[in-house]
Design a protein around this motif. Sequence first.
Motif, PDB file in Angstrom:
ATOM      1  N   ILE A 255     -51.740  17.841 -13.373  1.00  0.00           N
ATOM      2  CA  ILE A 255     -52.814  16.956 -13.864  1.00  0.00           C
ATOM      3  C   ILE A 255     -52.258  16.376 -15.155  1.00  0.00           C
ATOM      4  N   LYS A 256     -51.208  15.576 -15.023  1.00  0.00           N
ATOM      5  CA  LYS A 256     -50.387  15.305 -16.194  1.00  0.00           C
ATOM      6  C   LYS A 256     -51.067  14.480 -17.274  1.00  0.00           C
ATOM      7  N   GLU A 257     -52.163  13.800 -16.936  1.00  0.00           N
ATOM      8  CA  GLU A 257     -52.893  13.075 -17.988  1.00  0.00           C
ATOM      9  C   GLU A 257     -53.612  14.045 -18.928  1.00  0.00           C
ATOM     10  N   ILE A 258     -53.855  15.238 -18.458  1.00  0.00           N
ATOM     11  CA  ILE A 258     -54.653  16.189 -19.236  1.00  0.00           C
ATOM     12  C   ILE A 258     -53.819  17.275 -19.899  1.00  0.00           C
ATOM     13  N   CYS A 259     -52.817  17.747 -19.199  1.00  0.00           N
ATOM     14  CA  CYS A 259     -52.014  18.851 -19.755  1.00  0.00           C
ATOM     15  C   CYS A 259     -50.638  18.892 -19.101  1.00  0.00           C
ATOM     16  N   GLU A 260     -49.805  19.738 -19.665  1.00  0.00           N
ATOM     17  CA  GLU A 260     -48.474  19.930 -19.097  1.00  0.00           C
ATOM     18  C   GLU A 260     -48.595  20.638 -17.749  1.00  0.00           C
ATOM     19  N   SER A 261     -47.585  20.465 -16.939  1.00  0.00           N
ATOM     20  CA  SER A 261     -47.513  21.261 -15.713  1.00  0.00           C
ATOM     21  C   SER A 261     -46.850  22.584 -16.047  1.00  0.00           C
TER      22      SER A 261
ATOM     23  N   ARG B 291     -40.366  28.943 -24.064  1.00  0.00           N
ATOM     24  CA  ARG B 291     -39.945  28.278 -25.315  1.00  0.00           C
ATOM     25  C   ARG B 291     -41.140  28.101 -26.255  1.00  0.00           C
ATOM     26  N   HIS B 292     -42.274  27.681 -25.686  1.00  0.00           N
ATOM     27  CA  HIS B 292     -43.492  27.524 -26.507  1.00  0.00           C
ATOM     28  C   HIS B 292     -43.845  28.855 -27.178  1.00  0.00           C
ATOM     29  N   LEU B 293     -43.821  29.921 -26.389  1.00  0.00           N
ATOM     30  CA  LEU B 293     -44.183  31.242 -26.929  1.00  0.00           C
ATOM     31  C   LEU B 293     -43.215  31.642 -28.041  1.00  0.00           C
ATOM     32  N   GLU B 294     -41.939  31.400 -27.808  1.00  0.00           N
ATOM     33  CA  GLU B 294     -40.930  31.761 -28.818  1.00  0.00           C
ATOM     34  C   GLU B 294     -41.153  30.989 -30.121  1.00  0.00           C
ATOM     35  N   LYS B 295     -41.714  29.788 -29.987  1.00  0.00           N
ATOM     36  CA  LYS B 295     -42.004  28.985 -31.186  1.00  0.00           C
ATOM     37  C   LYS B 295     -43.345  29.341 -31.812  1.00  0.00           C
ATOM     38  N   GLY B 296     -43.975  30.384 -31.304  1.00  0.00           N
ATOM     39  CA  GLY B 296     -45.236  30.848 -31.894  1.00  0.00           C
ATOM     40  C   GLY B 296     -46.452  30.111 -31.379  1.00  0.00           C
ATOM     41  N   ARG B 297     -46.271  29.313 -30.322  1.00  0.00           N
ATOM     42  CA  ARG B 297     -47.417  28.598 -29.751  1.00  0.00           C
ATOM     43  C   ARG B 297     -48.123  29.475 -28.739  1.00  0.00           C
ATOM     44  N   ILE B 298     -49.427  29.287 -28.673  1.00  0.00           N
ATOM     45  CA  ILE B 298     -50.207  29.970 -27.638  1.00  0.00           C
ATOM     46  C   ILE B 298     -50.083  29.121 -26.374  1.00  0.00           C
TER      47      ILE B 298
ATOM     48  N   ARG C  29     -39.860  28.160 -17.891  1.00  0.00           N
ATOM     49  CA  ARG C  29     -38.907  28.158 -19.009  1.00  0.00           C
ATOM     50  C   ARG C  29     -39.510  27.475 -20.237  1.00  0.00           C
ATOM     51  N   LYS C  30     -40.309  26.448 -19.985  1.00  0.00           N
ATOM     52  CA  LYS C  30     -40.938  25.738 -21.103  1.00  0.00           C
ATOM     53  C   LYS C  30     -42.024  26.615 -21.742  1.00  0.00           C
ATOM     54  N   ALA C  31     -42.747  27.329 -20.895  1.00  0.00           N
ATOM     55  CA  ALA C  31     -43.784  28.236 -21.413  1.00  0.00           C
ATOM     56  C   ALA C  31     -43.141  29.246 -22.365  1.00  0.00           C
TER      57      ALA C  31
ATOM     58  N   VAL D 120     -51.145  25.136 -29.754  1.00  0.00           N
ATOM     59  CA  VAL D 120     -51.490  25.546 -28.386  1.00  0.00           C
ATOM     60  C   VAL D 120     -50.956  24.548 -27.365  1.00  0.00           C
ATOM     61  N   ARG D 121     -50.503  25.057 -26.241  1.00  0.00           N
ATOM     62  CA  ARG D 121     -50.139  24.198 -25.120  1.00  0.00           C
ATOM     63  C   ARG D 121     -50.877  24.701 -23.890  1.00  0.00           C
ATOM     64  N   VAL D 122     -51.411  23.756 -23.111  1.00  0.00           N
ATOM     65  CA  VAL D 122     -52.020  24.123 -21.827  1.00  0.00           C
ATOM     66  C   VAL D 122     -51.041  23.735 -20.729  1.00  0.00           C
TER      67      VAL D 122
HETATM   68  P1  GTP Z   1     -40.999  20.854 -28.244  1.00  0.00           P
HETATM   69  O1  GTP Z   1     -40.166  20.524 -27.057  1.00  0.00           O
HETATM   70  O2  GTP Z   1     -40.717  22.198 -28.783  1.00  0.00           O
HETATM   71  O3  GTP Z   1     -41.011  19.805 -29.302  1.00  0.00           O
HETATM   72  O4  GTP Z   1     -42.458  21.028 -27.653  1.00  0.00           O
HETATM   73  P2  GTP Z   1     -43.682  20.061 -27.654  1.00  0.00           P
HETATM   74  O5  GTP Z   1     -44.635  20.645 -26.662  1.00  0.00           O
HETATM   75  O6  GTP Z   1     -44.251  19.836 -29.008  1.00  0.00           O
HETATM   76  O7  GTP Z   1     -43.064  18.710 -27.186  1.00  0.00           O
HETATM   77  P3  GTP Z   1     -43.474  17.723 -26.089  1.00  0.00           P
HETATM   78  O8  GTP Z   1     -42.911  16.428 -26.527  1.00  0.00           O
HETATM   79  O9  GTP Z   1     -43.092  18.284 -24.745  1.00  0.00           O
HETATM   80  O10 GTP Z   1     -45.067  17.673 -26.127  1.00  0.00           O
HETATM   81  C1  GTP Z   1     -45.802  17.027 -27.127  1.00  0.00           C
HETATM   82  C2  GTP Z   1     -47.271  17.110 -26.762  1.00  0.00           C
HETATM   83  O11 GTP Z   1     -47.482  16.476 -25.515  1.00  0.00           O
HETATM   84  C3  GTP Z   1     -47.783  18.536 -26.606  1.00  0.00           C
HETATM   85  O12 GTP Z   1     -49.125  18.627 -27.054  1.00  0.00           O
HETATM   86  C4  GTP Z   1     -47.742  18.763 -25.097  1.00  0.00           C
HETATM   87  O13 GTP Z   1     -48.704  19.709 -24.652  1.00  0.00           O
HETATM   88  C5  GTP Z   1     -48.052  17.368 -24.596  1.00  0.00           C
HETATM   89  N1  GTP Z   1     -47.438  17.175 -23.281  1.00  0.00           N
HETATM   90  C6  GTP Z   1     -46.170  17.414 -22.893  1.00  0.00           C
HETATM   91  N2  GTP Z   1     -45.988  17.126 -21.606  1.00  0.00           N
HETATM   92  C7  GTP Z   1     -47.183  16.704 -21.128  1.00  0.00           C
HETATM   93  C8  GTP Z   1     -47.676  16.265 -19.857  1.00  0.00           C
HETATM   94  O14 GTP Z   1     -46.974  16.212 -18.852  1.00  0.00           O
HETATM   95  N3  GTP Z   1     -48.981  15.903 -19.797  1.00  0.00           N
HETATM   96  C9  GTP Z   1     -49.788  15.974 -20.863  1.00  0.00           C
HETATM   97  N4  GTP Z   1     -51.057  15.603 -20.712  1.00  0.00           N
HETATM   98  N5  GTP Z   1     -49.385  16.353 -22.077  1.00  0.00           N
HETATM   99  C10 GTP Z   1     -48.097  16.730 -22.223  1.00  0.00           C
END
Ligand code: GTP
Length: 239
Positions: free
Chosen positions: A108-114, A122-129, A118-120, A100-102
């Motif tokens: 709020i980069k300490e907590i989750c991705e922005s 890619r995550h979906l294509e890789k089977g991630r929620i 395009r990244k969303a 899963v990716r949020v």
């Molecule tokens: P790939 O590019 O397919 O390897 O995707 P990935 O999501 O596994 O790689 P990435 O190195 O981007 O992320 C690794 C972990 O860090 C995942 O759990 C992401 O959700 C998390 N992550 C990535 N970017 C951020 C961010 O800006 N803030 C936070 N808090 N987590 C992040």
Amino acid sequence: MRNGEIKRVLVKFSGEAMAGANGFGIDSEILRYIAGEIKLLVENNIEVGIVIGGGNIIRGVTASAGGIIRRTSGDYMGMLATVINAVAMQEALEHIGLDVRVQSALEIKEICESYIYRKAIRHLEKGRIVIFGAGTGNPFFTTDTAATLRAVEIGADMIIKATKVDGVYTKDPNKFEDAKKLDVLSYDEAMQEHIKVMDDTAIALAKDNRLPIVVCNMFREKNLLEIIRDNAGICSIVK
Ligand code: GTP
């Protein structure tokens, strides 16, 4: 949609649903149940995006009703609440082994991705929620609108509004015995005052992009999968 097959969906849950019988906060049994329903989709190779409201923690409009908190601030508070729900759901899904990716519309980069579209994808294509938090990142938009926007952006084949009722009725089925369930509605019908599947902004966006909206009962087990697989799932569809 490829060959009429549903490949990617956006599921919208209300924040209130997270609260269960408590009416407030996050109920771990509900989280566990929803995670199980989502797992069924992933196991059936369906790509899943999720949007969750924030009403179990704060309702923007209600927060501002007392006159102290301005609507804009109330709405931002509501967006933060959706991130709390998104993180809770991420934990529940990961707990049962899902990837899963949020992504948040507010940084709020300490907590989750922005949110990066395009990244969303890619995550979906890789089977991630992918759970989309913080609404659209703007006040005055509902989470239904945010969910519809994300569904359109990620090219979802349908948006599923998971509710406590099994579809759209002509009247409130809890109040009126003669309320009839509508199996199929047009977007214009869905916008009528007494039906109001979603707010007008959300429905207009879905209509412009020919995105089907499904309204269903999230508490009917396997309903999400059955609806997507067309195996007698119970729902209403706006298209
Ligand atoms: P790939 O590019 O397919 O390897 O995707 P990935 O999501 O596994 O790689 P990435 O190195 O981007 O992320 C690794 C972990 O860090 C995942 O759990 C992401 O959700 C998390 N992550 C990535 N970017 C951020 C961010 O800006 N803030 C936070 N808090 N987590 C992040």
